[in-house]
Design a protein around this motif. Structure first.
Motif, PDB file in Angstrom:
ATOM      1  N   GLU A   1      -2.625   0.446  -4.357  1.00  0.00           N
ATOM      2  CA  GLU A   1      -2.567  -0.990  -3.532  1.00  0.00           C
ATOM      3  C   GLU A   1      -2.112  -1.875  -4.867  1.00  0.00           C
TER       4      GLU A   1
ATOM      5  N   GLY B   1      -8.183  -3.514   4.480  1.00  0.00           N
ATOM      6  CA  GLY B   1      -7.851  -4.448   5.641  1.00  0.00           C
ATOM      7  C   GLY B   1      -7.353  -3.449   6.643  1.00  0.00           C
ATOM      8  N   LYS B   2      -6.341  -2.418   6.343  1.00  0.00           N
ATOM      9  CA  LYS B   2      -5.711  -1.577   7.144  1.00  0.00           C
ATOM     10  C   LYS B   2      -6.937  -0.667   7.821  1.00  0.00           C
ATOM     11  N   VAL B   3      -7.771  -0.388   7.182  1.00  0.00           N
ATOM     12  CA  VAL B   3      -9.010   0.528   7.633  1.00  0.00           C
ATOM     13  C   VAL B   3      -9.722  -0.240   8.649  1.00  0.00           C
TER      14      VAL B   3
ATOM     15  N   ASP C   1       4.102   1.038   2.562  1.00  0.00           N
ATOM     16  CA  ASP C   1       3.750   0.044   3.318  1.00  0.00           C
ATOM     17  C   ASP C   1       3.914  -1.297   2.812  1.00  0.00           C
TER      18      ASP C   1
ATOM     19  N   ALA D   1      -8.780  -3.113  10.290  1.00  0.00           N
ATOM     20  CA  ALA D   1      -8.263  -3.141  11.615  1.00  0.00           C
ATOM     21  C   ALA D   1      -8.332  -1.990  12.706  1.00  0.00           C
ATOM     22  N   VAL D   2      -8.353  -0.950  12.327  1.00  0.00           N
ATOM     23  CA  VAL D   2      -8.571   0.218  13.184  1.00  0.00           C
ATOM     24  C   VAL D   2      -9.960   0.331  13.516  1.00  0.00           C
TER      25      VAL D   2
ATOM     26  N   ARG E   1       4.098  -5.218   3.506  1.00  0.00           N
ATOM     27  CA  ARG E   1       4.001  -6.201   4.648  1.00  0.00           C
ATOM     28  C   ARG E   1       4.257  -7.386   3.908  1.00  0.00           C
TER      29      ARG E   1
ATOM     30  N   LEU F   1      -1.726  -7.396   2.458  1.00  0.00           N
ATOM     31  CA  LEU F   1      -2.244  -6.012   2.986  1.00  0.00           C
ATOM     32  C   LEU F   1      -2.777  -5.341   2.047  1.00  0.00           C
ATOM     33  N   THR F   2      -4.140  -4.872   2.463  1.00  0.00           N
ATOM     34  CA  THR F   2      -4.880  -4.220   1.754  1.00  0.00           C
ATOM     35  C   THR F   2      -5.357  -2.707   2.204  1.00  0.00           C
ATOM     36  N   MET F   3      -5.804  -1.896   1.394  1.00  0.00           N
ATOM     37  CA  MET F   3      -6.395  -0.687   2.030  1.00  0.00           C
ATOM     38  C   MET F   3      -7.373  -0.831   2.800  1.00  0.00           C
TER      39      MET F   3
ATOM     40  N   VAL G   1       0.890  -1.272   0.161  1.00  0.00           N
ATOM     41  CA  VAL G   1      -0.058  -0.099  -0.071  1.00  0.00           C
ATOM     42  C   VAL G   1       0.869   1.166  -0.056  1.00  0.00           C
TER      43      VAL G   1
END
Length: 104
Positions: free
Chosen positions: A47, A90-92, A79, A94-95, A81, A86-88, A3
């Motif tokens: 991505e 997935g990152k959102v 980023d 996770a938060v 990983r 790792l995806t856009m 990403v």
């Protein structure tokens, strides 16, 4: 999969507006069907395969020059990983999953 956040800014264009140059960069990006991307108010998130992303960013960097800019500043944050995908999104997620009272 990586990403990457990229900001491409033409300098010395005679106007404070850069939207026409951003649109030109996005026309280049839209032709790259093998990457996903998201325009944000301050940058673009891409991505995909890192080598391919860097190739596309190089083409995007050239776009303002083709539109008459004499100087272009490009900032890239990567980023990358390797232990899991790792995806856009997935990152959102996770938060969001960690926020009280929130679920995806």
């Amino acid at each position: 999969m990586a990403v990457v956040e990229v900001t491409i800014a033409p300098l010395g264009t005679g106007t404070p507006s850069v939207s026409q140059y951003v649109a030109g960069c996005h026309r280049v990006l839209a032709k790259a069907s093998d990457v996903k991307y998201q325009l944000t108010p301050m940058s673009t998130i891409i991505e995909g395969d890192l080598d391919r992303i860097l190739e596309v960013i190089r083409q995007m960097h050239e776009s303002p020059f083709a539109a008459g800019a004499q100087r272009v500043s490009t900032s890239i944050r990567i980023d990358d990983r390797r232990d899991k995908e790792l995806t856009m999104a997935g990152k959102v997620k996770a938060v969001i999953d960690k926020l009280p009272g929130k679920s995806s």
